[in-house]
Scaffold this motif. Structure first.
Motif, short mmCIF file in Angstrom:
data_model
loop_
_atom_site.label_atom_id
_atom_site.label_comp_id
_atom_site.label_asym_id
_atom_site.label_seq_id
_atom_site.Cartn_x
_atom_site.Cartn_y
_atom_site.Cartn_z
N VAL A 130 0.96 -1.23 0.08
CA VAL A 130 0.11 -0.07 0.15
C VAL A 130 1.01 1.24 0.20
O VAL A 130 0.86 2.06 -0.63
N PHE A 131 1.83 1.25 0.89
CA PHE A 131 2.79 2.54 0.86
C PHE A 131 3.35 2.49 -0.31
O PHE A 131 3.44 3.76 -0.78
N LYS A 132 3.96 1.48 -1.03
CA LYS A 132 4.61 1.83 -2.26
C LYS A 132 3.74 2.66 -3.32
O LYS A 132 4.03 3.30 -4.07
N LEU A 133 2.56 2.03 -3.37
CA LEU A 133 1.54 2.49 -4.42
C LEU A 133 1.19 3.86 -3.93
O LEU A 133 1.21 4.92 -4.96
N PHE A 134 0.96 4.01 -2.79
CA PHE A 134 0.56 5.37 -2.28
C PHE A 134 1.58 6.59 -2.57
O PHE A 134 1.44 7.67 -3.20
N ARG A 135 3.05 6.05 -2.17
CA ARG A 135 3.86 7.08 -2.26
C ARG A 135 4.35 7.20 -3.83
O ARG A 135 4.56 8.44 -4.25
N ALA A 136 4.46 6.22 -4.57
CA ALA A 136 5.02 6.47 -6.02
C ALA A 136 4.01 7.36 -6.59
O ALA A 136 4.34 7.98 -7.59
N LEU A 137 2.65 6.99 -6.51
CA LEU A 137 1.66 7.62 -7.48
C LEU A 137 1.49 9.11 -6.77
O LEU A 137 0.67 10.08 -7.29
N GLY A 138 1.88 9.50 -5.49
CA GLY A 138 1.47 10.72 -4.74
C GLY A 138 -0.04 11.00 -4.45
O GLY A 138 -0.79 11.92 -4.97
N LEU A 139 -0.68 9.70 -4.00
CA LEU A 139 -2.03 9.69 -3.82
C LEU A 139 -2.54 10.67 -2.65
O LEU A 139 -1.57 10.72 -1.64
N ARG A 140 -3.60 10.91 -2.55
CA ARG A 140 -4.40 11.72 -1.49
C ARG A 140 -5.23 10.72 -0.86
O ARG A 140 -5.35 10.32 0.54
N HIS A 141 -5.97 9.83 -1.51
CA HIS A 141 -6.83 8.74 -0.96
C HIS A 141 -6.40 7.37 -1.79
O HIS A 141 -6.60 7.54 -2.79
N LEU A 142 -6.64 6.17 -0.88
CA LEU A 142 -6.67 4.82 -1.61
C LEU A 142 -7.50 4.20 -1.06
O LEU A 142 -7.60 3.77 0.18
N VAL A 143 -8.36 3.66 -1.86
CA VAL A 143 -9.79 3.02 -1.47
C VAL A 143 -9.35 1.34 -1.32
O VAL A 143 -8.83 0.84 -2.16
N VAL A 144 -9.83 1.02 -0.24
CA VAL A 144 -9.60 -0.48 0.13
C VAL A 144 -11.15 -1.19 -0.03
O VAL A 144 -12.02 -1.01 0.41
N VAL A 145 -10.83 -2.21 -0.98
CA VAL A 145 -11.98 -2.93 -1.38
C VAL A 145 -11.91 -4.48 -1.07
O VAL A 145 -10.92 -4.85 -0.84
N ASP A 146 -13.35 -5.04 -0.92
CA ASP A 146 -13.09 -6.58 -0.78
C ASP A 146 -13.06 -7.15 -2.17
O ASP A 146 -13.11 -6.47 -3.13
N ASN A 147 -13.24 -8.44 -2.07
CA ASN A 147 -13.38 -9.20 -3.33
C ASN A 147 -14.27 -8.85 -4.24
O ASN A 147 -14.65 -9.46 -5.26
N ARG A 148 -15.84 -8.28 -3.47
CA ARG A 148 -16.74 -7.99 -4.61
C ARG A 148 -16.67 -6.39 -4.85
O ARG A 148 -17.90 -6.03 -5.22
N ASN A 149 -15.72 -5.90 -4.81
CA ASN A 149 -15.48 -4.32 -5.18
C ASN A 149 -16.30 -3.45 -3.94
O ASN A 149 -16.99 -2.43 -4.42
N GLU A 150 -16.79 -4.04 -2.94
CA GLU A 150 -17.47 -3.12 -2.01
C GLU A 150 -16.35 -2.58 -1.02
O GLU A 150 -15.56 -3.02 -0.58
N VAL A 151 -16.71 -1.24 -0.92
CA VAL A 151 -15.81 -0.63 -0.13
C VAL A 151 -15.69 -0.92 1.41
O VAL A 151 -16.49 -1.25 2.07
N VAL A 152 -14.54 -1.14 1.81
CA VAL A 152 -14.26 -1.43 3.19
C VAL A 152 -13.79 -0.23 3.91
O VAL A 152 -13.97 -0.04 5.30
N GLY A 153 -12.92 0.62 3.23
CA GLY A 153 -12.37 1.69 4.06
C GLY A 153 -11.45 2.41 3.18
O GLY A 153 -11.43 2.45 1.94
N MET A 154 -10.78 3.59 3.51
CA MET A 154 -10.10 4.36 2.86
C MET A 154 -8.50 4.65 3.66
O MET A 154 -8.80 4.72 4.67
N VAL A 155 -7.38 4.64 2.74
CA VAL A 155 -6.33 4.92 3.29
C VAL A 155 -6.04 6.24 3.02
O VAL A 155 -5.81 6.59 1.81
#
Lengths: 741, 264
Positions: free
Chosen positions: A693-718
């Protein structure tokens, strides 16, 4: 398409808290934790948000891309180059301004004090001179501290920690505003003229960044003038690129080191680097140092002399006169160790002092008083040292601008005065280049000791000032002492030229305090103008960093931690693979049909049978302001369609929610969000580990990164805070607490 | 020996006389410089020799002629061999004269000492006379206590001399910036140096260190202020506290890594 799920009822919005406060974060963990604790460095503040580099590819953006043709994109590229050139020129001019004003004002002050001392030496009454010097210092610093403490507190310090954070992706409030630039420039001039143990090179980096951020937007929000140019660049992504160019131009103007400037920006913001950006940044730094050089040459009367490429000029280091042999390499490494230890000591003392200041000296008037006291004590220490010193040396040529005779014989001058009565930059250059035998070891030793404690006390005050030059001066002084003792021990061997050891000592001390490696090596190599010195300087800096890091962090990193900034390092902590995204993200209250996430009052996720999109708070505010309701469109009330330009015009200071008025009727209206939401936000499965998660977040310079489960339902946000709270401490992985500051 | 054509191997008669005059002038100037080396009096004593030598060298260098082989003395004397003695000698004298900066204490046409220089030398002689007068009848290596007479009586003359010297230095600095030497002419500098050494080292007449008590008092007061400030802010200021916020998280019963919570 207008699907029912993408309509947002205004009324329901009012149930959702769009307030600035974090009301919906409830404490529900049943632990006995004290809610109020004194400030420490293991906190993260909630007031720092991330910059958003992710482009919202909504339908408006796609329309714009269809509209702009290929030629227009080339124009955009040319505009980038023009902006970089302008950044370089303006940064060089600001540096010239600072240099010229400091030279004149400091010269005036020294002349006044010197005349007074000369007059009272014969007549008696030297205590009046002491009072005059202390009062002059205190009053000048009072003005400098007042403007910083009361008008713009973010201009305090050297500005390098704030720019490091900005390049890391943290939005520090007010850091790149015009007001900050004005206060910073005036503040640094007043601090240096006020005789504090500070330098004027560090603040140039901050100034360069503000200039870059200002020019690249083509308008001034403070002055409320829009020049209607550079509208494409009104985004966090573009602004950040130009700020890196500005920081590099600042380093280049400060030290005459264009490549060092580029590497400084690279070291701080490496995650977004690409070739074109490097080329443009190098262009900006070269232009900056060239502008400074030519304007200063014209000012000094010999145009095209081009001998002052930076605010500080280390002088020529000749390989013939000051060569080194391979036997001296171990000596240099030993000096690196000493520099690391002394740097760690400096940082540790400064840490306790800063802690004390944050906890007890937080009112602005107290901060101003403290700055005045430091200035007065600096003058007193200088005066007492000069008074007590019996070391008299005959003057050689015009190497000293304001020689003080005091109680020396005629034709000789007090040598302690040449150290204290000079600007620190000139003292450093003198320590590098004066012939052997110019300095008395006792004088030099006392000066080093006093200046070390003064510099440590001064950093962290509410004034604009840097710490580069004081560190160089301390290091040059003990380095020269080391060289003198070495030549004494070897009974006057020729190879122990003290100037060379002064250079190594300066590098060791600076490396021990700030712990910058690559950029500092190149900066010093370029400042000395000699590539052969690069190898020993690199060894010295590496040694100093390794030794220093064993004890305590670098000065800038320490201050970033003390300000509770959620700073992301280059990599996630190594032992954190067992933490998953699910455990680390934040959750917030959900309402029918969609989920709003916790710490993020600035983003809303839209989901119906899986994640559909993400919309930002700032976008919602613009929509509400323009009253883009479905009912109004149906009634064909004349309403032009919203374009991307409307969102860009509102950037960066979006109106607060309180200024948006929604009448009772309008609360029943609906907004169609499908055109405006980001239909493809970055997501990550809930089983992903923290480092992924860290690598994705830092490399792309994100502000929000959505956490989803296997049905693409939202679990939370990083978000940034969720990642920054895990750190590798002394005993393993530790979690920082969030606090309100 | 007019056996061979042109100026080989002997010079033309006119050139020969020019060279001989130059040689005599150089010898005279060298002798003068050597004699006036310590104490340095060379600007005063040798400016006439120097001017004459300059004129002689000028007449050699000017005798270029117009490509007719008879009057080309410059070429045959100055640049006909590898060593070029005449040029070397002339450069040596010029450089020495520049280094001494004699132009500073001579009049504009270099025909005598300037007014300031005369005044200075006059004061210098007066100071030396005063020193000798006050030391009459005493051996030089007696205890320093006996120099108080000298310090008291000659103070006025010495101060005037010192002030005039500082004034000359200031004028020199203002006059020309980079194209000008930063030194005064060597005679004046050396004379001042001798007087200062006598005054400060031999007679030990420097200023006493005064004002110790007020300086200590004021500096202690100023150094004491920060201690008072820090103590009072520690005791009276309310310590800045931070309110902890605990965010809502998904309680995962999976194996969480051992996270160490730190309270400070």
């Amino acid at each position: 398409q207008l699907t029912p799920s993408s309509f947002l009822r205004i009324g329901q919005l009012s149930n959702v808290d769009l307030n600035e406060d974090i009301h919906e974060l409830e404490t529900e963990v049943p632990r006995q934790r004290p809610n109020e604790i004194p400030h420490n460095e293991k906190l993260l503040s909630l007031k720092y948000e991330s910059l958003d580099y992710d482009n919202s590819e909504n339908q408006l953006f796609l329309e714009e891309e269809r509209r702009i043709n290929h030629a227009a994109f080339r124009t955009v590229e040319i505009k980038r180059w023009v902006i970089c050139a302008m950044i370089g020129i303006l940064t060089g001019l600001v540096a010239c301004f600072i240099d010229i004003v400091v030279e004149n004002l400091a010269g005036l002050k020294y002349r006044v004090v010197k005349d007074n001392i000369d007059k009272f030496t014969a007549k008696g009454g030297l205590s009046f001179s002491l009072l005059l010097w202390a009062t002059l210092n205190a009053s000048v610093v009072m003005v400098g501290s007042l403007i910083v403490a009361f008008i713009e507190p973010v201009a305090a310090g050297s500005g390098i920690p704030q720019i490091k954070c900005y390049l890391n992706g943290v939005k520090i409030p007010h850091v790149v505003r015009l007001k900050t630039l004005v206060i910073k420039v005036c503040g640094v001039i007043l601090s240096v003229v006020g005789g504090l143990a500070v330098g004027k090179e560090g603040p140039m980096i901050h100034s360069g960044s503000v200039i870059a951020a200002g020019i690249s937007q083509g308008r001034s929000t403070s002055l409320k003038r829009d020049f209607k140019i550079f509208e494409y660049f009104r985004r966090d992504t573009e602004k950040r690129d130009f700020v890196s160019a500005g920081a590099a131009a600042g380093v280049s103007a400060a030290f005459g080191a264009p490549v060092g400037g580029v590497l400084f920006s690279l070291e701080e913001g490496a995650s977004f680097w690409n070739q074109f950006l490097t080329w443009r940044i190098f262009f900006a730094s070269m232009i900056s140092t060239f502008t400074l050089n030519s304007v200063l040459s014209v000012y000094h009367g010999n145009a095209w002399d081009l001998s002052s490429p930076g605010l500080i000029n280390f002088g020529r280091f000749d390989s013939e006169k000051m060569g080194y042999t391979i036997q001296e390499i171990p000596i240099f490494i030993f000096m690196g160790v000493v520099g690391g230890i002394l740097g760690a000591l400096f940082n540790a003392l400064n840490y306790w002092l800063t802690m004390f200041r944050i906890r007890y000296i937080h009112r602005p008037c107290l901060q101003v008083v403290e700055a005045m006291l430091v200035a007065a004590v600096t003058a007193t220490v200088g005066f007492v040292m000069i008074y007590c010193s019996r070391d008299c040396q005959p003057i050689q040529g015009s190497s000293v601008a304001y020689p003080l005779q005091l109680f020396c014989a005629d034709g000789e001058y007090n040598s302690m005065a040449t150290a204290f009565f000079n600007t620190p930059e000139k003292s450093v250059v003198n320590l590098f280049h004066d012939p052997p035998g110019s300095y008395n070891p006792m004088t030099l030793g006392m000066f080093t000791l006093m200046y070390f404690f003064l510099a440590c006390w001064t950093y962290g005050l509410t004034v604009s000032a840097g710490v580069f030059i004081p560190s160089l001066l301390i290091g040059a002084a003990w380095g020269r002492l080391f060289g003198i003792s070495l030549s004494y021990l070897t009974k006057g061997s020729i190879w122990a030229d003290p100037g060379k050891y002064a250079l190594m000592g300066a590098a060791a001390q600076l490396g021990g305090i700030v712990r910058m490696t690559l950029s500092l090596t190149v900066i010093m190599m370029e400042a000395t103008g000699n590539v052969t010195y690069g190898f020993p300087i690199m060894l010295v800096l590496m040694t100093a960093k390794i030794v220093g890091d064993y004890f305590v962090e670098g000065l800038y990193d320490m201050h970033i931690q003390l300000q509770s900034v959620p700073f992301l390092h280059w990599e996630a902590p190594v032992t954190s693979h067992s933490l998953t995204a699910r455990a680390g993200c934040s959750v917030g209250p959900s309402h029918e049909g969609w989920l709003q996430c916790g710490t993020l009052t600035h983003a809303t996720l839209l989901q119906v049978a899986g994640l559909r999109g993400l919309i930002l708070r700032s976008q919602l505010i613009v929509l509400l302001k323009h009253k883009v309701f479905v009912e109004r469109a149906n009634l064909s009330l004349v309403q032009r369609r919203l374009k991307l330009k409307d969102f860009r015009d509102a950037y960066p200071r979006f109106p607060p929610i309180q200024s948006i008025h929604v009448s009772q009727d309008e609360r029943e209206c609906m907004i169609d969000l499908s055109e405006f939401m980001n239909p493809s936000p970055y997501t990550v499965p809930q089983e992903a580990s923290l480092p992924r998660v860290f690598k994705l977040f830092r490399a792309l310079g994100l502000r929000h990164l959505v956490v989803v489960d296997n049905r693409n339902e939202v679990v939370g946000m990083v978000t940034r805070k969720d990642l920054a709270r895990y750190r590798l401490g002394k005993e393993g992985l530790e979690e920082l607490s969030l606090a309100q500051t | 020996s007019a056996g061979l054509p042109g100026d080989l191997p002997e010079l033309e008669p006119e050139c020969r006389s020019l060279l001989a005059a130059f040689a005599e002038g150089s010898a005279a100037l060298t002798g003068c410089l050597g004699r006036r080396a310590r104490p340095v009096r060379l600007c005063q004593g040798c400016h006439g020799h120097y001017r004459r030598l300059l004129a002689q060298y000028g007449s050699i260098a000017r005798a270029v002629g117009n490509s007719s082989e008879s009057h080309n003395c410059a070429k045959s004397i100055l640049t006909s061999d590898r060593l070029q003695i005449v040029v070397t000698l002339s450069e040596f004298f010029n450089e020495t004269w520049e280094a001494a900066n004699c132009a500073n204490c001579l009049k504009n046409n270099s025909e005598g000492l300037s007014n300031y220089t005369e005044e200075f030398l006059d004061l210098f002689n007066k100071s030396l006379t005063c020193f000798e007068h006050n030391l009459q009848g005493q051996a030089i290596d007696l205890s320093p206590n006996n120099y108080t007479e000298v310090c008291k009586n000659c103070n006025e003359t010495y101060t005037k001399l010192n002030d005039l010297y500082n004034h000359l230095q200031k004028m020199n600095r203002q006059g020309g910036e980079s194209a000008h030497s930063s030194h005064l002419c060597i005679d004046v500098e050396d004379a001042m140096n001798i007087t200062r050494k006598l005054w400060s080292r031999t007679f030990n007449c420097s200023l006493p260190c005064s004002d110790t008590v007020p300086v200590i008092a004021v500096s202690s007061f100023i150094l004491f202020l920060p201690i008072v400030f820090y103590l009072s802010s520690f005791l009276h200021s309310k310590q800045k506290k931070r309110i902890l916020i605990l965010p809502k998280r998904i309680q995962s019963n999976a194996n969480l890594v051992n996270i160490q919570e730190k309270y400070s």
